[in-house]
Design an enzyme around this catalytic site. Sequence first.
Site, mmCIF file in Angstrom:
data_model
loop_
_atom_site.group_PDB
_atom_site.id
_atom_site.type_symbol
_atom_site.label_atom_id
_atom_site.label_comp_id
_atom_site.label_asym_id
_atom_site.label_seq_id
_atom_site.Cartn_x
_atom_site.Cartn_y
_atom_site.Cartn_z
ATOM 1 N N GLY A 35 -3.201 -18.211 -4.004
ATOM 2 C CA GLY A 35 -3.686 -17.430 -2.855
ATOM 3 C C GLY A 35 -5.147 -17.049 -3.059
ATOM 4 N N HIS A 36 -5.440 -16.465 -4.224
ATOM 5 C CA HIS A 36 -6.831 -16.113 -4.545
ATOM 6 C C HIS A 36 -7.713 -17.358 -4.486
ATOM 7 C CE1 HIS A 36 -4.719 -12.891 -7.073
ATOM 8 N NE2 HIS A 36 -5.494 -12.176 -6.278
ATOM 9 N N GLN A 60 -7.541 2.768 -6.413
ATOM 10 C CA GLN A 60 -6.618 2.379 -5.349
ATOM 11 C C GLN A 60 -5.155 2.432 -5.787
ATOM 12 O OE1 GLN A 60 -8.533 -1.623 -4.986
ATOM 13 N NE2 GLN A 60 -6.450 -2.351 -4.692
ATOM 14 N N MET A 183 2.440 -15.453 -2.179
ATOM 15 C CA MET A 183 1.974 -15.311 -3.562
ATOM 16 C C MET A 183 1.352 -13.935 -3.764
ATOM 17 S SD MET A 183 0.512 -18.949 -4.681
ATOM 18 C CE MET A 183 1.538 -20.397 -4.524
#
Length: 279
Positions: A35-36, A60, A183
């Site tokens: 995905g990245h 976060q 993912m």
Amino acid sequence: MKVIRSIKTMQNICSSLKNRRTIALVPTMGYLHEGHLSLIKLAKKTADVTIATIFVNPKQFGKNEDFSRYPRDEKGDLRKLKTLGVDYVFIPNEKKIYPPDHQTSVEISKISKLLCGRSRPGHFTGVATVVIKLFNIIQPDYSIFGQKDYQQLAVIKTMVKDLNLPVKIICSKIIRENDGLAMSSRNAYLNKSERILAPCLYKGLRKVKRACLNGSVSVNKMRQIFLTQIPKNKRVRVDYIECLNTNNLSPIKMYAKKDTLVAAAVFIGKTRLIDNIII
Ligand code: AMP
């Protein structure tokens, strides 16, 4: 590929690139998956220079969340980024990003409070604050974010518009495993039996989409359809399933036309997975 750890050095490199070559930034928390890497490939097509960042941003994560055990693999990440021909990887030091006297944050007041914001108060303020810092250090022409984290994308787009930031935000599609599971670095937390349960999230979303494409459907009905795909198992708990307008994330009552986002978060064991689908 150059690995840069100093904020000042990254800033100097980017100011010298500025006006000569366009820059695309891909912010990540590392532990990179396909995905990245799809974001990196899009960045490479979009601009002259691609800069990836790896930073597990403590601001976060909530108090009882997984910051300390978040998966990390710098060596593996660098190997993957190098293979794709990334120009620079920025890996700043946490204490340099947030020195003890750091006191400024960016809050996107309304949309940060919906969906994931309800169960993760402060999360999107942490995201927006680190992203604006990366924008200020790198001054990218483009920054690529995944549709996978749709609310994050909406938060960043709103920040860019509200604060007149000179960067174009680009959305990249969701990359999935063969069985449909989106993912995510957090998929690494799933044990074998949880991994078998995990695709229910996307199955539910697809079933909702199919129903909507056959005619108008109320949000209540959409929720019911989603829940038919969620196993009755004490290890599976739905955090939310919401239907919203893709542009401003305002809730809708009925699917009647396009631009509808169906977004869900489901706990599989202790792991909270998110996914969404656009109709
Ligand atoms: P993270 O490392 O989780 O902060 O994610 C960094 C970027 O990768 C964010 O813009 C995510 O939306 C994006 N991303 C994460 N998972 C996926 C995926 N399965 N497909 C496409 N993009 C993704």
